[in-house]
Design a protein around this motif. Structure first.
Motif, PDB file in Angstrom:
ATOM      1  N   LYS A 174       0.813  -1.215   0.000  1.00  0.00           N
ATOM      2  CA  LYS A 174       0.000   0.000   0.000  1.00  0.00           C
ATOM      3  C   LYS A 174       0.848   1.267   0.000  1.00  0.00           C
ATOM      4  N   PHE A 175       2.164   1.127   0.113  1.00  0.00           N
ATOM      5  CA  PHE A 175       3.030   2.298   0.201  1.00  0.00           C
ATOM      6  C   PHE A 175       3.180   2.982  -1.151  1.00  0.00           C
ATOM      7  N   THR A 176       3.006   4.296  -1.162  1.00  0.00           N
ATOM      8  CA  THR A 176       3.293   5.111  -2.339  1.00  0.00           C
ATOM      9  C   THR A 176       4.056   6.348  -1.865  1.00  0.00           C
ATOM     10  N   ALA A 177       4.605   7.071  -2.811  1.00  0.00           N
ATOM     11  CA  ALA A 177       5.347   8.294  -2.499  1.00  0.00           C
ATOM     12  C   ALA A 177       4.933   9.374  -3.486  1.00  0.00           C
ATOM     13  N   ASP A 178       5.237  10.612  -3.145  1.00  0.00           N
ATOM     14  CA  ASP A 178       4.893  11.735  -4.000  1.00  0.00           C
ATOM     15  C   ASP A 178       5.781  11.834  -5.235  1.00  0.00           C
ATOM     16  N   ASN A 179       6.953  11.214  -5.159  1.00  0.00           N
ATOM     17  CA  ASN A 179       7.889  11.265  -6.276  1.00  0.00           C
ATOM     18  C   ASN A 179       8.618   9.927  -6.397  1.00  0.00           C
ATOM     19  N   ALA A 180       9.180   9.692  -7.582  1.00  0.00           N
ATOM     20  CA  ALA A 180       9.918   8.449  -7.825  1.00  0.00           C
ATOM     21  C   ALA A 180      11.055   8.310  -6.828  1.00  0.00           C
ATOM     22  N   TRP A 181      11.232   7.145  -6.296  1.00  0.00           N
ATOM     23  CA  TRP A 181      12.244   6.782  -5.308  1.00  0.00           C
ATOM     24  C   TRP A 181      11.999   7.413  -3.944  1.00  0.00           C
ATOM     25  N   GLY A 182      10.767   7.896  -3.744  1.00  0.00           N
ATOM     26  CA  GLY A 182      10.393   8.347  -2.414  1.00  0.00           C
ATOM     27  C   GLY A 182      10.504   7.175  -1.456  1.00  0.00           C
ATOM     28  N   ALA A 183      10.848   7.461  -0.203  1.00  0.00           N
ATOM     29  CA  ALA A 183      11.140   6.369   0.733  1.00  0.00           C
ATOM     30  C   ALA A 183      10.482   6.558   2.091  1.00  0.00           C
ATOM     31  N   MET A 184      10.218   5.436   2.719  1.00  0.00           N
ATOM     32  CA  MET A 184       9.813   5.383   4.115  1.00  0.00           C
ATOM     33  C   MET A 184      11.002   4.805   4.878  1.00  0.00           C
ATOM     34  N   ASN A 185      11.505   5.544   5.825  1.00  0.00           N
ATOM     35  CA  ASN A 185      12.593   5.030   6.665  1.00  0.00           C
ATOM     36  C   ASN A 185      12.017   4.013   7.633  1.00  0.00           C
ATOM     37  N   ILE A 186      12.566   2.826   7.609  1.00  0.00           N
ATOM     38  CA  ILE A 186      12.092   1.769   8.497  1.00  0.00           C
ATOM     39  C   ILE A 186      12.987   1.638   9.713  1.00  0.00           C
ATOM     40  N   ALA A 187      14.305   1.610   9.490  1.00  0.00           N
ATOM     41  CA  ALA A 187      15.223   1.438  10.623  1.00  0.00           C
ATOM     42  C   ALA A 187      16.607   1.946  10.269  1.00  0.00           C
ATOM     43  N   ASN A 188      17.340   2.345  11.306  1.00  0.00           N
ATOM     44  CA  ASN A 188      18.758   2.667  11.181  1.00  0.00           C
ATOM     45  C   ASN A 188      19.435   1.914  12.314  1.00  0.00           C
ATOM     46  N   MET A 189      20.158   0.877  11.955  1.00  0.00           N
ATOM     47  CA  MET A 189      20.797   0.020  12.950  1.00  0.00           C
ATOM     48  C   MET A 189      22.307   0.126  12.802  1.00  0.00           C
ATOM     49  N   ASN A 190      22.917   0.842  13.727  1.00  0.00           N
ATOM     50  CA  ASN A 190      24.367   0.996  13.726  1.00  0.00           C
ATOM     51  C   ASN A 190      24.900   1.505  12.386  1.00  0.00           C
ATOM     52  N   GLY A 191      24.213   2.499  11.807  1.00  0.00           N
ATOM     53  CA  GLY A 191      24.677   3.101  10.567  1.00  0.00           C
ATOM     54  C   GLY A 191      24.232   2.398   9.301  1.00  0.00           C
ATOM     55  N   ILE A 192      23.424   1.357   9.420  1.00  0.00           N
ATOM     56  CA  ILE A 192      22.870   0.657   8.259  1.00  0.00           C
ATOM     57  C   ILE A 192      21.377   0.977   8.200  1.00  0.00           C
ATOM     58  N   THR A 193      20.938   1.566   7.079  1.00  0.00           N
ATOM     59  CA  THR A 193      19.531   1.934   6.957  1.00  0.00           C
ATOM     60  C   THR A 193      18.748   0.887   6.176  1.00  0.00           C
ATOM     61  N   THR A 194      17.481   0.789   6.528  1.00  0.00           N
ATOM     62  CA  THR A 194      16.524  -0.031   5.797  1.00  0.00           C
ATOM     63  C   THR A 194      15.400   0.908   5.393  1.00  0.00           C
ATOM     64  N   LYS A 195      15.154   0.992   4.076  1.00  0.00           N
ATOM     65  CA  LYS A 195      14.128   1.890   3.558  1.00  0.00           C
ATOM     66  C   LYS A 195      13.242   1.157   2.566  1.00  0.00           C
ATOM     67  N   LEU A 196      11.965   1.520   2.594  1.00  0.00           N
ATOM     68  CA  LEU A 196      11.010   1.041   1.612  1.00  0.00           C
ATOM     69  C   LEU A 196      10.856   2.145   0.572  1.00  0.00           C
ATOM     70  N   HIS A 197      11.100   1.816  -0.695  1.00  0.00           N
ATOM     71  CA  HIS A 197      10.989   2.791  -1.784  1.00  0.00           C
ATOM     72  C   HIS A 197       9.832   2.438  -2.699  1.00  0.00           C
ATOM     73  N   TRP A 198       9.185   3.467  -3.204  1.00  0.00           N
ATOM     74  CA  TRP A 198       8.212   3.337  -4.289  1.00  0.00           C
ATOM     75  C   TRP A 198       8.777   4.087  -5.479  1.00  0.00           C
ATOM     76  N   THR A 199       8.619   3.527  -6.674  1.00  0.00           N
ATOM     77  CA  THR A 199       9.071   4.236  -7.872  1.00  0.00           C
ATOM     78  C   THR A 199       8.337   3.767  -9.104  1.00  0.00           C
ATOM     79  N   ASP A 200       8.364   4.613 -10.103  1.00  0.00           N
ATOM     80  CA  ASP A 200       7.879   4.256 -11.436  1.00  0.00           C
ATOM     81  C   ASP A 200       8.821   4.816 -12.504  1.00  0.00           C
ATOM     82  N   LYS A 201      10.001   5.268 -12.050  1.00  0.00           N
ATOM     83  CA  LYS A 201      11.002   5.839 -12.957  1.00  0.00           C
ATOM     84  C   LYS A 201      12.393   5.308 -12.599  1.00  0.00           C
TER      85      LYS A 201
END
Length: 103
Positions: A8-35
């Motif tokens: 169900k996640f969408t973003a306003d622009n291509a490669w928009g992201a939801m930050n999920i976690a930052n664990m000791n300098g490693i990020t996990t992000k959910l991206h939506w894109t169409d470009k």
């Protein structure tokens, strides 16, 4: 604790992201894109998981451009220094795990 409904996640622009976690300098992000993204080299390693849609991943290896088609459930690993670009075919959602601050 939280549950994320990635389909169900969408973003306003291509490669928009939801930050999920930052664990000791490693990020996990959910991206939506169409470009497509842009050719880039990450700061460190990257794990790229296609959650839905299809993404053609282009990469340079031994001075040659290559590509692989990724479908939902496929995982692409980019080692440190690997130049690559993701090109979705229509909408796609991807989970990206990488060093904080990577391009």
């Amino acid at each position: 604790m939280r549950v994320i409904r990635s389909a169900k996640f969408t973003a306003d622009n291509a490669w928009g992201a939801m930050n999920i976690a930052n664990m000791n300098g490693i990020t996990t992000k959910l991206h939506w894109t169409d470009k497509p993204y842009k050719w880039h080299i990450n700061e460190g390693e990257e794990v790229f998981v296609v959650l839905n849609g299809m993404v053609e991943m282009h990469f340079r290896e031994a001075d040659a451009e290559k590509s692989v088609m990724l479908q939902a459930g496929d995982i692409f690993y980019a080692s440190e220094g690997a130049e690559h670009v993701a090109k979705p075919l229509g909408e796609a959602r991807v989970l990206v795990i990488e060093t904080d601050g990577s391009v």
